[in-house]
Design a protein around this motif. Structure first.
Motif, PDB file in Angstrom:
ATOM      1  N   ALA A   1      -2.703   1.596 -14.814  1.00 54.11           N
ATOM      2  CA  ALA A   1      -2.767   0.264 -13.610  1.00 54.11           C
ATOM      3  C   ALA A   1      -3.506  -0.769 -14.798  1.00 54.11           C
ATOM      4  O   ALA A   1      -4.357  -0.376 -14.343  1.00 54.11           O
ATOM      5  N   ASP A   2      -2.593  -1.578 -14.673  1.00 54.92           N
ATOM      6  CA  ASP A   2      -3.204  -2.883 -15.283  1.00 54.92           C
ATOM      7  C   ASP A   2      -2.966  -3.835 -14.356  1.00 54.92           C
ATOM      8  O   ASP A   2      -1.738  -4.002 -13.589  1.00 54.92           O
ATOM      9  N   GLU A   3      -4.301  -4.311 -14.030  1.00 56.81           N
ATOM     10  CA  GLU A   3      -4.667  -5.269 -13.080  1.00 56.81           C
ATOM     11  C   GLU A   3      -5.111  -6.435 -13.267  1.00 56.81           C
ATOM     12  O   GLU A   3      -5.752  -7.193 -12.188  1.00 56.81           O
ATOM     13  N   VAL A   4      -4.718  -6.703 -14.056  1.00 55.01           N
ATOM     14  CA  VAL A   4      -5.352  -8.635 -14.725  1.00 55.01           C
ATOM     15  C   VAL A   4      -4.947  -9.880 -13.672  1.00 55.01           C
ATOM     16  O   VAL A   4      -5.749 -10.617 -13.594  1.00 55.01           O
ATOM     17  N   HIS A   5      -3.607  -9.126 -13.199  1.00 50.88           N
ATOM     18  CA  HIS A   5      -3.407 -10.224 -11.886  1.00 50.88           C
ATOM     19  C   HIS A   5      -3.950 -10.502 -10.931  1.00 50.88           C
ATOM     20  O   HIS A   5      -2.942 -11.227 -10.025  1.00 50.88           O
ATOM     21  N   GLY A   6      -4.516  -9.621 -10.340  1.00 48.71           N
ATOM     22  CA  GLY A   6      -5.205  -8.929  -8.990  1.00 48.71           C
ATOM     23  C   GLY A   6      -5.441 -10.626  -9.045  1.00 48.71           C
ATOM     24  O   GLY A   6      -6.854 -10.174  -7.579  1.00 48.71           O
ATOM     25  N   GLU A   7      -6.017 -11.289  -8.763  1.00 50.05           N
ATOM     26  CA  GLU A   7      -7.740 -12.642  -8.668  1.00 50.05           C
ATOM     27  C   GLU A   7      -6.767 -13.242  -8.455  1.00 50.05           C
ATOM     28  O   GLU A   7      -7.525 -13.698  -7.670  1.00 50.05           O
ATOM     29  N   HIS A   8      -5.716 -13.829  -8.400  1.00 47.98           N
ATOM     30  CA  HIS A   8      -5.219 -15.008  -7.471  1.00 47.98           C
ATOM     31  C   HIS A   8      -4.330 -14.189  -6.563  1.00 47.98           C
ATOM     32  O   HIS A   8      -3.219 -14.424  -6.727  1.00 47.98           O
ATOM     33  N   ILE A   9      -4.368 -14.622  -5.582  1.00 48.44           N
ATOM     34  CA  ILE A   9      -3.212 -14.223  -4.433  1.00 48.44           C
ATOM     35  C   ILE A   9      -2.996 -14.638  -3.578  1.00 48.44           C
ATOM     36  O   ILE A   9      -3.712 -15.948  -2.537  1.00 48.44           O
ATOM     37  N   HIS A  10      -1.372 -14.664  -3.090  1.00 45.91           N
ATOM     38  CA  HIS A  10      -1.138 -16.581  -2.445  1.00 45.91           C
ATOM     39  C   HIS A  10      -0.424 -15.705  -1.989  1.00 45.91           C
ATOM     40  O   HIS A  10      -0.491 -16.297  -0.556  1.00 45.91           O
ATOM     41  N   GLN A  11      -0.089 -14.626  -1.084  1.00 44.93           N
ATOM     42  CA  GLN A  11       0.355 -13.789  -0.146  1.00 44.93           C
ATOM     43  C   GLN A  11       0.032 -12.110   0.066  1.00 44.93           C
ATOM     44  O   GLN A  11       0.884 -12.024  -0.913  1.00 44.93           O
ATOM     45  N   GLY A  12       0.248 -12.411   1.095  1.00 47.08           N
ATOM     46  CA  GLY A  12       0.265 -10.769   0.977  1.00 47.08           C
ATOM     47  C   GLY A  12      -0.885 -10.083   0.232  1.00 47.08           C
ATOM     48  O   GLY A  12      -2.144 -10.902   0.578  1.00 47.08           O
TER      49      GLY A  12
ATOM     50  N   PHE B   1       0.608  -1.194  -0.310  1.00 42.81           N
ATOM     51  CA  PHE B   1      -0.056   0.133  -0.202  1.00 42.81           C
ATOM     52  C   PHE B   1       1.308   0.984  -0.166  1.00 42.81           C
ATOM     53  O   PHE B   1       0.854   2.273  -0.924  1.00 42.81           O
ATOM     54  N   GLU B   2       2.039   1.200   0.756  1.00 38.61           N
ATOM     55  CA  GLU B   2       3.142   2.009   0.705  1.00 38.61           C
ATOM     56  C   GLU B   2       2.962   2.296  -0.504  1.00 38.61           C
ATOM     57  O   GLU B   2       3.933   3.750  -1.365  1.00 38.61           O
TER      58      GLU B   2
ATOM     59  N   GLU C   1       3.786 -13.754  -5.060  1.00 40.39           N
ATOM     60  CA  GLU C   1       3.212 -13.275  -4.508  1.00 40.39           C
ATOM     61  C   GLU C   1       1.340 -13.302  -5.039  1.00 40.39           C
ATOM     62  O   GLU C   1       0.498 -13.683  -4.153  1.00 40.39           O
ATOM     63  N   ALA C   2       1.909 -13.487  -6.409  1.00 36.67           N
ATOM     64  CA  ALA C   2       0.604 -13.081  -7.299  1.00 36.67           C
ATOM     65  C   ALA C   2       0.248 -13.896  -8.293  1.00 36.67           C
ATOM     66  O   ALA C   2       1.538 -14.725  -8.406  1.00 36.67           O
ATOM     67  N   SER C   3      -0.609 -14.414  -9.145  1.00 36.98           N
ATOM     68  CA  SER C   3      -1.088 -14.609 -10.304  1.00 36.98           C
ATOM     69  C   SER C   3      -0.605 -16.867 -10.342  1.00 36.98           C
ATOM     70  O   SER C   3      -0.263 -17.055  -9.256  1.00 36.98           O
TER      71      SER C   3
END
Ligand SMILES: Cc1ncc(COP(=O)(O)O)c(C=O)c1O
Length: 395
Positions: free
Chosen positions: A203-214, A184-185, A322-324
């Motif tokens: 902001a391209d946020e297409v990879h924001g759906e599989h979150i593994h960590q954080g 967030f910082e 961490e994601a995707s």
């Protein structure tokens, strides 16, 4: 509840990822039984709820022109709200035909021949080609490695914003190829710097759906970013709907929104693909359990992948994903280039991975391995990698 060990017939589907002709154009000759872990496309059978919705559309017997009916906006607003905690107004949402196409339109809408765009590297290659194809100059901000994680060099970023005054900062969040989730910082600093320098944050946020960590923070959560934010996303990565070629932008600021909409209209990017809109609504409204199970399955693939490599192919180092579903692997200790590793894995073992050098800049020394596939494939590729990379040179 869902069976992710089952692979649909991807060859008959004519999936690019699995098509021998396309593969051999990219990798040269590959042996029988190849395993494709390159293009960011998952090998899971689509959610049954999605299949039902698409079949129902066919069952209605006609495929005429449609429009963005209310359910589309409602599904997007609910998704962004429930999943990402962002309050989105209907008016902010604009349909388009894929995030990559939209990147092209955004650059066309906001950049003239003298303008430039800024991006962090390494990065998903279409960020670069979208700008190059419009004749727009690109400024690269190299991500820095700190304790095995990428971080943004804000000092250099500020200097580049000051010096080049880019129209757009193309920002991949979460980051492809590394799967890094920006804190967030970091997001706040990005937004502040963009605002101070009058640069639009794309902001391209297409990879924001599989979150593994954080925790993933959508740029929409930063109210202070709203005056200069263009958010691009789609369900295409999360739910594997790339072939539906449907996506959307969220732009809180009216002036920016109007400018992009004019460009889209100029190119007749208006009414949706009949299956695209149905697929998006069904995915967002009915397939959340599938998405969460897919993410858990992918996470287990990643754990197997990382632990196997640590134990048996120690010359490779896997960055924390961490994601995707894309693992970014440091191959520098093999003494080979990314191109050499990619070629040798493809030609000797049929293990098809992405060459890190294809990620614009700063990706040499890495390969990217797509873990959105059956566990058996992950294990088989690991064995092939072990065999090929542990062979003495020259064999
Ligand atoms: C960062 C990024 N943006 C966009 C896309 C493609 O999105 P779409 O299918 O909506 O064009 C990809 C696909 O790999 C991607 O990695």
């Amino acid at each position: 509840m869902y069976n992710f060990d089952e692979c649909p017939d991807r060859v008959r589907e004519r999936a690019r990822k699995w098509d021998r002709k396309i593969i051999e154009k990219n990798f040269g000759k590959v042996p029988e039984g190849f395993i494709p872990m390159w293009i960011a496309d998952m090998d899971f059978k689509m959610p049954p709820e999605l299949e039902q919705a698409l079949r129902a559309a066919i069952g209605r017997g006609a495929l005429g022109y449609t429009y963005c009916y209310d359910e589309f906006y409602e599904a997007v607003m609910r998704w962004q709200g429930d999943r990402h905690g962002a309050t989105v107004e209907k008016e902010w949402i604009t349909l388009s035909y894929g995030t990559v196409s939209t990147l092209h339109y955004v650059i066309q809408a906001f950049c003239g021949p003298e303008d430039c765009v800024l991006m962090n590297t390494p990065v998903y290659e279409p960020f670069d080609s979208a700008a190059r194809r419009q004749g727009v100059k690109r400024i690269y901000n190299s991500l820095q490695l700190r304790e095995g994680r990428y971080t943004i060099n804000f000092t250099a970023l500020k200097a580049q914003l000051e010096q080049y005054k880019p129209q757009l900062y193309l920002f991949c969040s979460p980051h492809n190829p590394s799967g890094r989730i920006w804190s967030f910082e970091e997001m706040k600093t990005v937004a502040r710097l963009c605002r101070e320098h009058d640069t639009i944050l794309v902001a391209d946020e297409v990879h924001g759906e599989h979150i593994h960590q954080g925790k993933f923070h959508s740029a929409l959560m930063l109210k202070e970013a709203h005056s200069n934010l263009i958010l691009l996303t789609s369900p295409n990565k999360g739910f594997n709907l790339g072939g539906l070629k449907t996506s959307y932008s969220i732009i809180p600021d009216e002036k920016l929104r109007t400018r992009l909409r004019q460009k889209l209209e100029q190119n007749s990017v208006t009414s949706p693909n009949v299956f695209g809109i149905i697929g998006l609504i069904a995915a967002y409204d009915r397939c959340r359990p599938w998405l969460d199970e897919a993410a858990a399955y992918i996470r287990e693939n990643y754990e197997l992948f990382a632990s196997y490599i640590a134990a048996k192919i120690p010359q490779l180092q896997v960055m924390e994903m961490e994601a995707s579903y894309l693992a970014w692997v440091d191959i520098r200790r093999t003494g080979l280039s990314s191109g050499e590793v990619t070629r040798v894995l493809a030609s000797r073992a049929g293990a098809l991975v992405e060459n890190g050098a294809h990620f614009v800049r700063d990706g040499e020394g890495y390969i990217r391995v797509n873990l959105g596939t059956q566990r058996d494939n992950v294990l088989a590729v690991l064995k092939k990698m072990e065999e090929v990379l542990n062979q003495p040179p020259g064999r």
